[in-house]
Scaffold this active site. Structure first.
Site, PDB file in Angstrom:
ATOM      1  CD  GLU A 136      -3.225  -1.017   1.986  1.00  0.00           C
ATOM      2  OE1 GLU A 136      -3.249  -0.109   2.839  1.00  0.00           O
ATOM      3  OE2 GLU A 136      -4.144  -1.845   1.860  1.00  0.00           O
ATOM      4  CD  GLU A 249      -4.222  -5.711   3.483  1.00  0.00           C
ATOM      5  OE1 GLU A 249      -5.072  -4.946   3.948  1.00  0.00           O
ATOM      6  OE2 GLU A 249      -2.998  -5.475   3.505  1.00  0.00           O
TER       7      GLU A 249
END
Ligand SMILES: *[C@@H]1O[C@H](CO)[C@@H](O)[C@H](O)[C@H]1NC(C)=O
Ligand SMILES: *[C@@H]1O[C@H](CO)[C@@H](O)[C@H](O)[C@H]1NC(C)=O
Length: 323
Positions: A136, A249
């Site tokens: 991320e 995720e």
């Protein structure tokens, strides 16, 4: 996306040769910042392998290869994985408050990885199914990323540099053939500025949370559609060229604040599992669910854990995991 029939044929053969990965995301430390040790990881990995109503959760995604609280010791999840026969999607933490700090992190991550190769040999390398450079980092440098998640990220050019350094570091080792990827939010992949990162990857690790998509109608009733819209947008990015997409995720919280129309509850987490997890499993997509247990003690908010706080050994899942 249009693929030639030859490419589709190759993809089909590769897909058939690789079994689907089912796993969870495992942090290096507990909520109170205490480092997880080998026993802690073994406890978690064993719990994941014996879930009621589902099976095959034998893979672990790590965010870092460094043992928490050390500079560059290999993470104790590695011997835990060896003891429990858990497959590993390794992660190298690539973010820093400055590019120099990011590079220093990567140097330490690569040093830890090399130590692990020499310390554990093929017992370790045979378990590695992928390596993600970063997590991320691109999301965190966007305007929304900064306001939502304090902390530094990494620029696309720096990530490309780190990916090349990792590839050079594993060249000639037992990890040489392992797919190298990156994990980011789906929004980072559909952002054209990041196309160069995609070109340097073997697989795209995608994080997608309809719960957090507050600028859209995001009640649980829209969640499946929102998830697949994100997934398909990444799939259709030109630079992705049919590369494998792993869902690294996703999940729905059991408790926590209402985000626009999204209500955190066990009932909604169950619906999200049934719709999204079950369809990904049926579709043989590699899946790292968020999450097995978010915190052993304390109450995170939101809390995405299948298990709440407490001793994993005695806890029951907060929603049904059958498909
Ligand atoms: C697109 O990505 C670039 C580079 O990673 C980033 O600076 C920019 O903020 C992103 N744009 C949006 C709308 O998120
Ligand atoms: C979820 O979306 C996918 C992709 O559009 C679709 O195939 C599936 O039927 C949907 N599932 C539900 C329960 O709506």
């Amino acid at each position: 996306m249009r693929l030639s029939s030859t490419l589709l044929g190759v993809a089909a053969v590769l897909g058939a040769a690789e079994a689907q990965l089912r796993g969870f995301n495992y942090g290096a430390n507990f909520l109170n910042n205490q480092a997880k040790v080998q026993n802690d990881f073994e406890y978690e990995f064993n719990k994941a392998k014996s879930l009621p109503g589902t099976s095959g959760w034998t893979s672990a995604r790590l965010y870092t290869t460094i043992q928490h609280g050390t500079t560059k010791d290999p993470i104790s999840a590695i011997p835990a994985a060896i003891n429990t026969k858990t497959k590993l999607l390794l992660g190298l933490w690539a973010s820093g408050t400055t590019a120099a700090a990011g590079q220093a992190n990567i140097n330490n991550e690569i040093a830890a990885l090399k130590s692990a190769i020499s310390k554990y040999g093929t017992k370790f390398t045979d378990l590695v199914v992928g390596i993600s450079v970063g997590s991320e980092d691109l999301y965190r440098i966007t305007p929304t990323g900064i306001s939502n998640k304090a902390g530094a990220g990494a620029e696309p050019a720096d990530l490309i540099k780190y990916i090349k350094q990792l590839r050079a570091a594993i060249k000639g080792t037992k990890l040489a053939g392992v797919p190298v990827g990156h994990v980011d939010t789906w929004t980072a992949y559909v952002n054209g500025t990041n196309a160069g990162v995609i070109s340097n990857l073997d697989f795209l690790g995608v994080d997608a949370y309809p719960y957090f998509q507050t600028s859209m109608a995001n009640s649980i009733g829209h969640a499946n559609e929102t998830f697949y819209s994100a997934y398909n947008q990444v799939k259709n990015v030109k630079a992705a060229k049919g590369k494998a997409i792993w869902i690294t995720e996703t999940g729905w919280p059991v408790s926590g604040p209402k985000e626009n129309q999204a209500v955190a509850s066990a009932a909604n987490a169950r619906i999200y599992w049934q719709d999204v997890a079950c369809s990904l499993l049926a579709g043989k997509v590699n899946l790292f669910w968020y999450d097995l247990q978010e915190a052993q003690y304390g109450t995170p908010s939101p809390d995405f854990g299948i298990f709440g706080a407490g001793d994993l050994g005695t806890l029951k899942p907060r929603y049904s995991l059958s498909c």
